[in-house]
Design a protein around this motif. Structure first.
Motif, PDB file in Angstrom:
ATOM      1  N   MET A  79       0.838  -1.197   0.000  1.00  0.00           N
ATOM      2  CA  MET A  79       0.000   0.000   0.000  1.00  0.00           C
ATOM      3  C   MET A  79       0.871   1.244   0.000  1.00  0.00           C
ATOM      4  O   MET A  79       1.883   1.285   0.678  1.00  0.00           O
ATOM      5  CB  MET A  79      -0.930   0.003   1.221  1.00  0.00           C
ATOM      6  CG  MET A  79      -2.031  -1.032   1.137  1.00  0.00           C
ATOM      7  SD  MET A  79      -3.069  -1.042   2.611  1.00  0.00           S
ATOM      8  CE  MET A  79      -1.988  -1.828   3.788  1.00  0.00           C
ATOM      9  N   TYR A  96      -0.951  -1.919  13.825  1.00  0.00           N
ATOM     10  CA  TYR A  96      -1.450  -2.375  12.532  1.00  0.00           C
ATOM     11  C   TYR A  96      -0.696  -1.687  11.392  1.00  0.00           C
ATOM     12  O   TYR A  96      -0.292  -2.340  10.417  1.00  0.00           O
ATOM     13  CB  TYR A  96      -2.946  -2.096  12.409  1.00  0.00           C
ATOM     14  CG  TYR A  96      -3.488  -2.443  11.044  1.00  0.00           C
ATOM     15  CD1 TYR A  96      -3.659  -3.768  10.656  1.00  0.00           C
ATOM     16  CD2 TYR A  96      -3.824  -1.438  10.141  1.00  0.00           C
ATOM     17  CE1 TYR A  96      -4.146  -4.086   9.396  1.00  0.00           C
ATOM     18  CE2 TYR A  96      -4.302  -1.753   8.879  1.00  0.00           C
ATOM     19  CZ  TYR A  96      -4.466  -3.085   8.518  1.00  0.00           C
ATOM     20  OH  TYR A  96      -4.931  -3.397   7.266  1.00  0.00           O
ATOM     21  N   ILE A  97      -0.497  -0.381  11.505  1.00  0.00           N
ATOM     22  CA  ILE A  97       0.218   0.362  10.470  1.00  0.00           C
ATOM     23  C   ILE A  97       1.647  -0.155  10.325  1.00  0.00           C
ATOM     24  O   ILE A  97       2.166  -0.303   9.215  1.00  0.00           O
ATOM     25  CB  ILE A  97       0.208   1.873  10.791  1.00  0.00           C
ATOM     26  CG1 ILE A  97      -1.203   2.432  10.590  1.00  0.00           C
ATOM     27  CG2 ILE A  97       1.202   2.638   9.914  1.00  0.00           C
ATOM     28  CD1 ILE A  97      -1.356   3.874  11.002  1.00  0.00           C
ATOM     29  N   GLN A 136       1.885  -3.168   8.317  1.00  0.00           N
ATOM     30  CA  GLN A 136       1.696  -2.924   6.882  1.00  0.00           C
ATOM     31  C   GLN A 136       2.885  -2.188   6.265  1.00  0.00           C
ATOM     32  O   GLN A 136       2.841  -1.824   5.079  1.00  0.00           O
ATOM     33  CB  GLN A 136       0.419  -2.103   6.659  1.00  0.00           C
ATOM     34  CG  GLN A 136      -0.853  -2.745   7.186  1.00  0.00           C
ATOM     35  CD  GLN A 136      -1.131  -4.100   6.569  1.00  0.00           C
ATOM     36  OE1 GLN A 136      -1.227  -4.210   5.351  1.00  0.00           O
ATOM     37  NE2 GLN A 136      -1.255  -5.129   7.400  1.00  0.00           N
ATOM     38  N   ARG A 196     -10.065  -0.757  12.363  1.00  0.00           N
ATOM     39  CA  ARG A 196      -9.145  -1.369  11.419  1.00  0.00           C
ATOM     40  C   ARG A 196      -9.808  -1.590  10.060  1.00  0.00           C
ATOM     41  O   ARG A 196      -9.207  -1.302   9.010  1.00  0.00           O
ATOM     42  CB  ARG A 196      -8.632  -2.704  11.957  1.00  0.00           C
ATOM     43  CG  ARG A 196      -7.537  -3.333  11.083  1.00  0.00           C
ATOM     44  CD  ARG A 196      -7.413  -4.829  11.339  1.00  0.00           C
ATOM     45  NE  ARG A 196      -8.642  -5.539  10.988  1.00  0.00           N
ATOM     46  CZ  ARG A 196      -8.989  -5.835   9.744  1.00  0.00           C
ATOM     47  NH1 ARG A 196      -8.239  -5.487   8.721  1.00  0.00           N
ATOM     48  NH2 ARG A 196     -10.118  -6.486   9.523  1.00  0.00           N
ATOM     49  N   THR A 197     -11.030  -2.093  10.081  1.00  0.00           N
ATOM     50  CA  THR A 197     -11.735  -2.348   8.825  1.00  0.00           C
ATOM     51  C   THR A 197     -11.971  -1.052   8.062  1.00  0.00           C
ATOM     52  O   THR A 197     -11.733  -0.974   6.847  1.00  0.00           O
ATOM     53  CB  THR A 197     -13.085  -3.036   9.099  1.00  0.00           C
ATOM     54  OG1 THR A 197     -12.853  -4.288   9.753  1.00  0.00           O
ATOM     55  CG2 THR A 197     -13.842  -3.285   7.804  1.00  0.00           C
ATOM     56  N   GLN A 241      -8.539   0.325   6.773  1.00  0.00           N
ATOM     57  CA  GLN A 241      -8.045  -0.450   5.643  1.00  0.00           C
ATOM     58  C   GLN A 241      -8.803  -0.095   4.367  1.00  0.00           C
ATOM     59  O   GLN A 241      -8.202   0.119   3.311  1.00  0.00           O
ATOM     60  CB  GLN A 241      -8.179  -1.941   5.932  1.00  0.00           C
ATOM     61  CG  GLN A 241      -7.545  -2.838   4.871  1.00  0.00           C
ATOM     62  CD  GLN A 241      -7.619  -4.292   5.276  1.00  0.00           C
ATOM     63  OE1 GLN A 241      -8.640  -4.749   5.811  1.00  0.00           O
ATOM     64  NE2 GLN A 241      -6.557  -5.027   5.046  1.00  0.00           N
ATOM     65  N   ASN A 242     -10.120  -0.003   4.475  1.00  0.00           N
ATOM     66  CA  ASN A 242     -10.925   0.371   3.310  1.00  0.00           C
ATOM     67  C   ASN A 242     -10.614   1.789   2.855  1.00  0.00           C
ATOM     68  O   ASN A 242     -10.570   2.077   1.652  1.00  0.00           O
ATOM     69  CB  ASN A 242     -12.416   0.250   3.624  1.00  0.00           C
ATOM     70  CG  ASN A 242     -12.849  -1.184   3.819  1.00  0.00           C
ATOM     71  OD1 ASN A 242     -12.205  -2.115   3.316  1.00  0.00           O
ATOM     72  ND2 ASN A 242     -13.937  -1.385   4.551  1.00  0.00           N
ATOM     73  N   GLN A 295      -7.146   2.092   1.064  1.00  0.00           N
ATOM     74  CA  GLN A 295      -7.142   1.412  -0.225  1.00  0.00           C
ATOM     75  C   GLN A 295      -7.787   2.258  -1.308  1.00  0.00           C
ATOM     76  O   GLN A 295      -7.447   2.142  -2.479  1.00  0.00           O
ATOM     77  CB  GLN A 295      -7.859   0.059  -0.106  1.00  0.00           C
ATOM     78  CG  GLN A 295      -7.029  -0.991   0.616  1.00  0.00           C
ATOM     79  CD  GLN A 295      -7.769  -2.296   0.796  1.00  0.00           C
ATOM     80  OE1 GLN A 295      -8.990  -2.353   0.646  1.00  0.00           O
ATOM     81  NE2 GLN A 295      -7.037  -3.342   1.137  1.00  0.00           N
TER      82      GLN A 295
END
Length: 219
Positions: free
Chosen positions: A1, A28-29, A32, A206-207, A210-211, A214
């Motif tokens: 990403m 989380y970041i 990624q 988080r969901t 992430q969306n 993206q």
């Protein structure tokens, strides 16, 4: 990403669990492999942190509403110029614990100062900077007070800081202020029920995050 200059803020009444969710999002970041900066308000720079000690010290009972409003804005102006803007210009994700929404809720709705005045002062202080995405963790003032009194990470010896010590009615107005802010800008703000277990709260965040990244395009 590949994300460039994304500004994420966390808001909510005192005791809503922002710090925990910010910690989870940072983890989380990192997983990624994205570049980020985590900061907070008031604070984030040497000068802003000095202002923070004045604002939150429970001994400063004579601090006027006008002084409080301007000190928060002054701390924010330094923070944006010295910390947030350079990180965004460098293409980092900036995660900030509170921003202008907090001033609108706490000093506008909470203190009863015209919201338009709070927005004008802070638009100047923040140079018009607006978060790309805001996570508003909502919780009742009663539950928030219970959680705050149970914490042991105090900056002062007393159990609650100057703002947290205010009466329950003040914190009810703050919460209602956050509700107003959400209704006015629901496209930017993701509302999350803060009464859920922390892992369920983070799964929602988080969901959404992430969306969001993206589909996020910024040149």
């Amino acid at each position: 990403m590949n994300v460039k200059g994304l500004f994420i803020t966390f808001e909510g009444p005192d005791g809503s669990g922002k710090s925990t969710q910010i910690k989870y999002l940072k983890q989380y970041i990192e997983s990624q492999n994205l570049s980020y900066l985590s900061t907070r308000e008031p604070g984030g720079t040497t000068i802003s942190d000095a202002i923070r000690t004045v604002l939150l010290n429970p001994d400063h009972t004579s601090l006027t509403n006008e002084t409080e409003i301007l000190l928060y804005a002054a701390s924010r102006a330094q923070h944006v110029e010295e910390c947030i803007k350079p990180a965004l210009d460098a293409g980092k994700i900036v995660i900030c614990d509170r921003f202008v929404d907090a001033s609108v809720a706490y000093q506008g709705y909470g203190l009863g100062v015209p919201v338009t005045r709070i927005k004008e002062i802070n638009a100047f202080a923040a140079k018009g900077l607006i978060p790309d995405r805001t996570y508003l963790i909502d919780i009742s003032p009663e539950e928030g007070r219970t959680r705050m009194e149970a914490r042991d990470d105090r900056e002062y010896e007393m159990s609650l800081d100057r703002i947290e010590q205010r009466k329950l009615e003040y914190h009810k107005r703050v919460r209602e202020g956050f509700h107003h802010i959400y209704r006015e800008d629901s496209n930017r703000i993701c509302w999350v029920n803060g009464h859920q277990p922390s892992d369920m709260i983070f799964e929602e965040i988080r969901t959404d995050f992430q969306n969001y990244i993206q589909s996020y395009k910024k040149i």
